[in-house]
Design an enzyme around this catalytic site. Structure first.
Site: not given
Ligand code: KE4
Length: 425
Positions: A141, A236, A264
């Protein structure tokens, strides 16, 4: 229950009652807990119940919640104003600190989320190579930008839409899907699309299909295949950045990426993302190059203050990394012992300070084996843990995050809750 009352109101005015799908607890068939405050390793819900927290805001709270150094820095920064829309000293300090700490990056661009960081890095890779196709991995993801919502992990997978509606075929036709830990699947796609693949993007440790670490040689193989094909390798590191080690997965595994995305931890709990790479690549980004990207609140002074405080603390206290890896290893070992004691089919993956139990007997090293997990068992495990005062990711295809604030007593209490929850499965 106050959470129930709030949820009943929330679903009337927000899709699913939440601002991000995983928070809705749909995979665990429960009412989501509405949180009022957090401190150290703990969070409290609207009914005043305390939980030992292993969501950690999905990774940012590596030092635990409400860390005094971060809180005081933010309180101070707020007094000087919230946003200027102009360059600030802190943005320079953040970019200098990240390029000092993270291997192989010379320049950084701050954005406001991991999604924005990855979306921008993909655009840069396409702009720099003049190629349109990208290779991602099933179950990984990378945020919710159109071209990456293809066979995505996290809540896209858990919610039954790994490839989202609303994304035109014309956009995703350039997104090719390989299998994590399967170099041959990457080689096949590169051979079938000679000179057309702009980048291979990977979570160096997959943490959105549950935690699945790279098989020996996998990341090194991706580096070789990218060098041979002229595709850029994008790590990523929104989760692994400043998490696996101070220098992230590049230093943890000793493999060089061409572009690295962050989120994060670099925000210390505030909305921050970033993408970074060589000067040659990054100087193709506006205003000095033809790849456009912009953001009203990018490099926001308060968010930079929080991120700088956290990164500076981690840089000054590198012992944190050994400590949180040991904590995660303790939990993994106790999970395995309890699974054996109660004859429950569980495979536990742990890499650094992130871990996941899968409810399968024979190990998980791929998307296929990860998605073989018994999701109903995970839901029952989650409910048992929540009932015993331990907050986990409310979905199998996520990670458990350990922080520096989790004490041995918290870990022992967690292990006991695991044992009791496994006994009830
Ligand atoms: P954000 O746009 O949510 O800040 O980041 C996206 C993203 C990009 N790359 C990786 C490897 C990520 O894990 C994420 C976002 N992670 C999720 C949890 N699996 C955020 C939690 C959510 O979607 O509410």
């Amino acid at each position: 229950m106050q959470s129930q009352e709030l949820y009943n109101r929330a679903v009337k005015v927000m899709p699913g009652g939440v601002n991000s799908p995983v928070r809705a607890y749909l995979s665990v068939h429960m009412c989501p807990r509405f949180i009022t405050r957090a401190d150290g390793p703990y969070i409290w819900d609207e009914d005043g119940k305390r939980y030992i927290d292993y969501v950690c805001s999905w990774g940012p709270m590596i030092l635990g919640h409400n860390h005094p150094v971060i809180r005081e820095t933010v309180e101070q920064a707020v007094k000087d104003g919230l946003s200027f829309g102009a360059p600030t000293r802190r943005e320079v300090e953040m970019a200098e600190l990240m390029t000092e700490i993270v291997p192989n990056i010379e320049m950084v661009r701050m954005v406001n989320s991991g999604t924005e960081a990855v979306m921008s890095a993909i655009r840069l890779a396409r702009g720099a190579t003049g190629r349109d196709k990208i290779i991602k991995f099933a179950g990984c993801y990378h945020g919710h930008s159109d071209c990456l919502l293809v066979n995505a992990g996290s809540s896209a997978l858990a919610g039954g839409h790994p490839s989202s509606a609303g994304v035109p075929v014309d956009i995703v036709k350039h997104t090719l899907t390989a299998q994590y830990n399967d170099l041959a699947s990457v080689e096949t796609l590169l051979r079938a699309n000679p000179g057309q693949v702009a980048c291979v993007i990977v979570e160096p440790v997959a943490a959105n299909m549950g935690v699945v670490g790279p098989a020996p040689g996998f990341l090194e193989g991706l580096r070789r295949l990218c060098d041979e094909s002229g595709a850029l390798l994008i790590f990523d590191e929104v989760i692994t950045g400043f998490r696996l080690a101070l220098g992230g997965a590049q230093s943890y595994y000793g493999v060089r990426a061409d572009l690295v995305t962050f989120g994060k931890i670099i925000g210390g709990g505030m909305p921050v993302g970033a993408y970074a790479g060589s000067r040659k690549l990054m100087e193709q980004v506006a205003p000095c190059g033809p790849v456009y990207q912009a953001g009203t609140l990018s490099g926001n002074p308060v968010a930079m203050a929080a991120g700088l405080a956290q990164l500076r603390y981690l840089q000054a206290h590198p012992e944190v990394y050994d400590a949180i890896e040991k904590s995660a290893s303790f939990l993994a070992q106790r999970m395995k012992a309890s699974a054996q004691k109660h004859d429950v089919d569980v495979s536990v993956n742990q890499v650094g300070s992130v871990l996941s139990p899968f409810f399968v007997p024979n190990g998980v090293d791929s998307y296929k084996t990860a998605t073989g997990s018994d999701l109903q068992k995970y839901a029952r495990y989650f409910a048992g843990m929540l009932d015993r005062g331990v907050a986990l990711a409310p979905a199998q295809f996520e990670a458990m995050f350990v922080s520096a604030a989790h004490t041995q007593a918290d870990l022992e209490a967690t292990a006991q809750a695991v044992d009791d929850s496994f006994a009830d499965l």
